[in-house]
Design a protein around this motif. Sequence first.
Motif, mmCIF file in Angstrom:
data_model
loop_
_atom_site.group_PDB
_atom_site.id
_atom_site.type_symbol
_atom_site.label_atom_id
_atom_site.label_comp_id
_atom_site.label_asym_id
_atom_site.label_seq_id
_atom_site.Cartn_x
_atom_site.Cartn_y
_atom_site.Cartn_z
ATOM 1 N N ASP A 179 0.819 -1.213 0.000
ATOM 2 C CA ASP A 179 0.000 0.000 0.000
ATOM 3 C C ASP A 179 0.853 1.262 0.000
ATOM 4 O O ASP A 179 0.476 2.284 -0.572
ATOM 5 C CB ASP A 179 -0.978 0.011 1.181
ATOM 6 N N ILE A 180 2.046 1.184 0.624
ATOM 7 C CA ILE A 180 2.971 2.322 0.600
ATOM 8 C C ILE A 180 3.527 2.508 -0.802
ATOM 9 O O ILE A 180 3.623 3.627 -1.324
ATOM 10 C CB ILE A 180 4.113 2.126 1.603
ATOM 11 N N ILE A 181 3.896 1.403 -1.444
ATOM 12 C CA ILE A 181 4.405 1.465 -2.810
ATOM 13 C C ILE A 181 3.354 2.065 -3.737
ATOM 14 O O ILE A 181 3.645 2.946 -4.562
ATOM 15 C CB ILE A 181 4.805 0.060 -3.309
ATOM 16 N N LEU A 182 2.120 1.613 -3.617
ATOM 17 C CA LEU A 182 1.045 2.118 -4.471
ATOM 18 C C LEU A 182 0.809 3.601 -4.235
ATOM 19 O O LEU A 182 0.548 4.368 -5.181
ATOM 20 C CB LEU A 182 -0.245 1.327 -4.224
ATOM 21 N N PHE A 183 0.902 4.019 -2.981
ATOM 22 C CA PHE A 183 0.762 5.445 -2.680
ATOM 23 C C PHE A 183 1.840 6.253 -3.391
ATOM 24 O O PHE A 183 1.572 7.289 -4.000
ATOM 25 C CB PHE A 183 0.843 5.680 -1.175
ATOM 26 N N LEU A 184 3.052 5.759 -3.330
ATOM 27 C CA LEU A 184 4.176 6.496 -3.910
ATOM 28 C C LEU A 184 4.038 6.661 -5.420
ATOM 29 O O LEU A 184 4.200 7.752 -5.954
ATOM 30 C CB LEU A 184 5.485 5.777 -3.579
ATOM 31 N N ILE A 185 3.738 5.566 -6.101
ATOM 32 C CA ILE A 185 3.725 5.655 -7.560
ATOM 33 C C ILE A 185 2.472 6.348 -8.084
ATOM 34 O O ILE A 185 2.417 6.718 -9.256
ATOM 35 C CB ILE A 185 3.883 4.271 -8.213
ATOM 36 N N ARG A 187 1.504 9.197 -6.918
ATOM 37 C CA ARG A 187 1.731 10.629 -6.766
ATOM 38 C C ARG A 187 2.379 11.211 -8.021
ATOM 39 O O ARG A 187 3.106 10.534 -8.743
ATOM 40 C CB ARG A 187 2.629 10.897 -5.550
ATOM 41 N N ASP A 188 2.133 12.492 -8.240
ATOM 42 C CA ASP A 188 2.739 13.156 -9.398
ATOM 43 C C ASP A 188 3.365 14.489 -8.997
ATOM 44 O O ASP A 188 3.515 15.391 -9.816
ATOM 45 C CB ASP A 188 1.693 13.379 -10.495
ATOM 46 N N ASP A 189 3.746 14.571 -7.705
ATOM 47 C CA ASP A 189 4.246 15.858 -7.213
ATOM 48 C C ASP A 189 5.678 15.818 -6.718
ATOM 49 O O ASP A 189 6.130 16.721 -6.020
ATOM 50 C CB ASP A 189 3.340 16.378 -6.090
#
Length: 263
Positions: A179-185, A187-189
């Motif tokens: 879920d952390i990995i999915l959150f990171l990828i 993002r576009d900021d």
Amino acid sequence: MDTFLLTLSKDLNKILKNELCYDFLITIGEEPDIKTFKVHSAILCARCPYFQVALSNNWIKKENDKFTFTKPNIFPKTFNVILIHLYGGIIDLNEQESSDLILLLEASDELCLSELCEHIQDFIITKRLVWLRENFLSLAKIVYQHLTFDRLQKIFTEMIYENPKDLFKLETLSELPEDIILFLISRDDFFIREVQIWEQIIKWGILKYPHLDPDITYWTIKDFETLKNRLRKSIPLIRFYQMSSKEFKEKVVPFKKILPGKL
């Protein structure tokens, strides 16, 4: 009502220290760091949920009027601190090295000492926050493996939110929860080139399956299917359109078997 808790605490710790009237032998650790503690089943049963269940369900055998038990996955030094807490209700975390606090936290979780787990986490966050930040890489796997480490997980997640770009440089990226990995990828900021994100996601997926050959030219169809299943949630979040044709050809095409048919 008058209370004499300090005296009670001292007297109970005297019983522990002097090994008076013990009925329980607990062997802690593994060679060469191993020690047998002489303790009291009544106190452990009253103070520790783990031993309460173990004693009531006959997990622990009795020989010559003494209970015997082995716990190899805790260090003797760590268990000694926990015993002093169980007997006397006291613990001085200021005396502990930061690395020992993590061992103490893991042991507390193992023994179902929820109150102590919360106390240790709060102490680490308030007193050792700098150390947490400096050792994020080595601690991330431990923190996210234990559901009871919710306070530390919150702090670690906040750190990730603050510096997501730095996380893609981590050699231990594969140890983070999905879920952390999915959150990171998603993002576009934080302005990381999409091809770099793709490379890290591939690395993350492969490291989850150490049996896969590093050279994909030797992969079977089953190997590609394995990776595809692992990355089924993350691949839709990759912005392939942001890659140059050269990047796509060199980095993505070799893995075309794990991509949706429309790409």
